[in-house]
Design a protein around this motif. Sequence first.
Motif, PDB file in Angstrom:
ATOM      1  N   THR A  88      79.125  34.060  54.182  1.00 51.35           N
ATOM      2  CA  THR A  88      77.769  33.519  54.021  1.00 51.35           C
ATOM      3  C   THR A  88      77.536  33.125  52.562  1.00 51.35           C
ATOM      4  O   THR A  88      76.931  32.085  52.280  1.00 51.35           O
ATOM      5  CB  THR A  88      76.726  34.559  54.487  1.00 51.35           C
TER       6      THR A  88
ATOM      7  N   GLN B 194      72.920  32.335  60.086  1.00 53.60           N
ATOM      8  CA  GLN B 194      73.403  33.391  60.974  1.00 53.60           C
ATOM      9  C   GLN B 194      72.273  33.852  61.910  1.00 53.60           C
ATOM     10  O   GLN B 194      72.516  34.180  63.060  1.00 53.60           O
ATOM     11  CB  GLN B 194      73.891  34.558  60.093  1.00 53.60           C
TER      12      GLN B 194
ATOM     13  N   ASP C 248      76.879  28.993  60.100  1.00 55.70           N
ATOM     14  CA  ASP C 248      77.215  30.395  59.863  1.00 55.70           C
ATOM     15  C   ASP C 248      77.191  31.167  61.187  1.00 55.70           C
ATOM     16  O   ASP C 248      76.118  31.580  61.640  1.00 55.70           O
ATOM     17  CB  ASP C 248      76.212  30.990  58.868  1.00 55.70           C
ATOM     18  N   GLU C 249      78.328  31.327  61.784  1.00 54.74           N
ATOM     19  CA  GLU C 249      78.448  31.996  63.088  1.00 54.74           C
ATOM     20  C   GLU C 249      77.372  31.518  64.061  1.00 54.74           C
ATOM     21  O   GLU C 249      76.644  32.327  64.658  1.00 54.74           O
ATOM     22  CB  GLU C 249      78.338  33.518  62.910  1.00 54.74           C
TER      23      GLU C 249
END
Length: 260
Positions: free
Chosen positions: A39, A77, A155-156
């Motif tokens: 991140t 995320q 991010d994911e």
Amino acid sequence: MSVVFKTKTGVTTALDKVSFDIAPGSFLSVVGPSGCGKTTLLKILSGVLQPSGGRVLFDGEPLARTKVQGQVGYVFQRALLLPWRSALDNVMLTLEVARRGMSRSEREAEARHWLKVAGLAGFEHRFPHELSGGMQQRVSICRALAFRPRILLMDEPFAALDEITRETLQEELLRIWAQTETTVVFITHSIPEAVLLSEQIVVMSARPGRVLERINVPFARPRTEKIREMPDFAALASRIRGLLRPRDPASAPVPAMAEV
Ligand SMILES: Nc1ncnc2c1ncn2[C@@H]1O[C@H](COP(=O)(O)OP(=O)(O)OP(=O)(O)O)[C@@H](O)[C@H]1O
Ligand SMILES: [Mg+2]
């Protein structure tokens, strides 16, 4: 480029001499253990965070926030939607900021299109608290995709989704990427997901994050779920898994490995 965080409780080296280039229009994934600085890396690429040492170049010049603004889409995320705006208005917001030339009806049509792609038709007027966590994340993906950014930092993004939705959005993402010149930097904990989607995979070590290896993914495109069944797919996934598996500290300390 390195990132060191100084807090009351001590100093954390999040990224340690991380160096790689990202070709325009490419699809690059980053995999690595929790806390290895993924991140942090995206924050650097979006310009919200400055490196503590080294430099980051964008189009050959030092990356400055002002320069990347409006060109970078960020899927966080966690969804981070504006709670007082409906799903539709959340998606339209980035269009208002980044695509000033669009009329209101064009913005609305575009936002509706993406919500439909993400399986959210009928939920346009729901507020974030009226949506499940996975639905909120899909809205946030729509928000980033809708303005067709030059660089898409993710991010994911699919971690919280059910498998079928995840597969649909993976396919959509590949389709969009193939049709546009968007450069994608994609963070994931899923090795198969990285292999399925990417041209290149950067494998990072546990904290402090270093680049262990940069891997080319040679499979032909367009790719479908079918490639998961290929022996080469499994072999590559297994090689990456081997890189990420913690070594016995006595026999192969991680720092020594990272310097290879
Ligand atoms: N603002 C901050 N201040 C202090 N330390 C931070 C800050 N942001 C991140 N860190 C530390 O830097 C390291 C890397 O954090 P980061 O969030 O980048 O990891 P990550 O690879 O994204 O992890 P995960 O896979 O769990 O999301 C961690 O040890 C974290 O505690
Ligand atoms: Mg993270």
